[in-house]
Design a protein around this motif. Structure first.
Motif, mmCIF file in Angstrom:
data_model
loop_
_atom_site.group_PDB
_atom_site.id
_atom_site.type_symbol
_atom_site.label_atom_id
_atom_site.label_comp_id
_atom_site.label_asym_id
_atom_site.label_seq_id
_atom_site.Cartn_x
_atom_site.Cartn_y
_atom_site.Cartn_z
ATOM 1 N N LEU A 1 33.489 35.151 33.681
ATOM 2 C CA LEU A 1 34.168 34.109 32.915
ATOM 3 C C LEU A 1 34.058 34.322 31.408
ATOM 4 N N ALA A 2 33.154 35.203 30.978
ATOM 5 C CA ALA A 2 33.017 35.497 29.553
ATOM 6 C C ALA A 2 34.024 36.534 29.078
ATOM 7 N N ALA A 3 34.812 37.098 29.982
ATOM 8 C CA ALA A 3 35.808 38.107 29.616
ATOM 9 C C ALA A 3 37.033 37.457 28.981
ATOM 10 N N ASP A 4 37.879 38.268 28.378
ATOM 11 C CA ASP A 4 39.124 37.756 27.798
ATOM 12 C C ASP A 4 40.148 37.416 28.873
ATOM 13 N N VAL A 5 40.152 38.210 29.934
ATOM 14 C CA VAL A 5 41.069 38.005 31.057
ATOM 15 C C VAL A 5 40.258 38.084 32.337
ATOM 16 N N VAL A 6 40.464 37.132 33.240
ATOM 17 C CA VAL A 6 39.819 37.124 34.554
ATOM 18 C C VAL A 6 40.892 37.389 35.603
ATOM 19 N N CYS A 7 40.618 38.358 36.462
ATOM 20 C CA CYS A 7 41.595 38.829 37.431
ATOM 21 C C CYS A 7 40.997 38.710 38.833
ATOM 22 N N LEU A 8 41.731 38.147 39.769
ATOM 23 C CA LEU A 8 41.226 37.966 41.123
ATOM 24 C C LEU A 8 42.322 38.138 42.161
ATOM 25 N N GLY A 9 41.895 38.326 43.411
ATOM 26 C CA GLY A 9 42.809 38.424 44.535
ATOM 27 C C GLY A 9 42.586 37.273 45.488
ATOM 28 N N HIS A 10 42.461 37.566 46.795
ATOM 29 C CA HIS A 10 42.101 36.626 47.838
ATOM 30 C C HIS A 10 43.200 35.620 48.195
ATOM 31 N N GLU A 11 43.932 35.142 47.212
ATOM 32 C CA GLU A 11 44.871 34.038 47.437
ATOM 33 C C GLU A 11 46.180 34.488 48.064
#
Length: 268
Positions: free
Chosen positions: A163-173
């Protein structure tokens, strides 16, 4: 939590017409994908008694072609590289072995463990034959930070460093929209979800979380495997899979794979 806004970032650029993006990690460029689900067809046969022809070759060639076209240094997989919950076996193990053998030798792999990846780190043991001396890193599902990009799978709460990054990238959904034309015809299309992370649902999960430059951008990546279905994000009765969605995506917008902006995903 501060709610100041970060500016939009070019860290992650979707590949037109593909469920993949290229990430600028500073020292490296990476191709980012999610939810490959190797062995999915075998899973359908075992779990539901459905006979579906394998698309393993098609998936592999699609990924290999993307790596060659983009000329990246690394492949980032945001979870669910495989489909079975436990150790890979049979058709799934074979698909993974051929996949790793076909990847360019100079491309490293970082895998964030998804809820379907079981004990994949034991199969990708540093001394295992399947690695073929390749640079392979497996991280837990709550993710990690690589440069200015935070990566996680999405089935659990992200690590604070993500969460401290500039962009948060995820999958799963596996985000999708259900579209309807003027004569009542319907189709379902995979989409990217993009917007500013809303800190509100995270407040009870983290003792302290401040964003000096405002909350990060949040990107939900469409599934690479086009057989797996997904969450219809514009249908109100659909439940989201990630514990922080949809509340954690403030004013999120949906984009088709060809880049078409659909606008706020709830009202598509």
């Amino acid at each position: 939590m501060s709610r100041n806004r970060r500016s939009a970032s070019p860290i992650l650029e979707p590949v037109p017409d593909e469920p993949a993006a290229v990430a600028d990690l500073g020292a490296e460029r990476a191709l980012v994908i999610a939810d490959y689900h190797a062995g999915y067809e075998a899973g359908l046969r075992y779990e539901r008694g459905l006979e579906v022809p394998s698309r393993a070759d098609e998936r592999r060639e699609r990924l290999r072609s993307l790596l060659e076209r983009t000329g990246v240094d690394r492949l980032l997989v945001l979870g669910d590289l495989m489909h079975s919950i436990g150790d890979p076996g049979g058709a799934e193990r074979g698909e993974l072995e051929v996949l790793f053998e076909s990847l360019p030798a100079d491309v490293g792999v970082t895998l964030v463990k998804g809820n379907h990846d079981g004990a994949i780190e034991t199969w990708l043991d540093p001394d295992g034959a399947e690695r073929r001396q390749r640079d392979v890193t497996v991280v837990s599902g709550d993710g990690t930070r690589v440069g200015s990009l935070g990566i996680c799978h999405g089935h659990t709460w992200p690590a604070p460093e993500v969460l401290a990054a500039d962009v948060v990238c995820l999958g799963h959904e596996h985000p999708c929209v259900r579209l309807e034309d003027e004569v009542g015809g319907r189709r379902v299309e995979p989409v990217w979800l993009r917007g500013q992370l809303d800190p509100t649902p995270f407040a009870d999960e983290y003792d302290e979380m401040t964003f000096a430059d405002g909350p990060p951008r949040l990107v939900v990546v469409p599934a690479f495997n086009d057989l797996v279905g997904g969450t219809w994000v514009n249908v109100s009765e659909q439940s989201f899979l990630a514990p922080f969605l949809p509340d954690g995506l403030d004013a999120g917008e949906a984009y088709l794979l060809d880049g078409t902006r659909l606008g706020p995903y709830r009202s598509v």
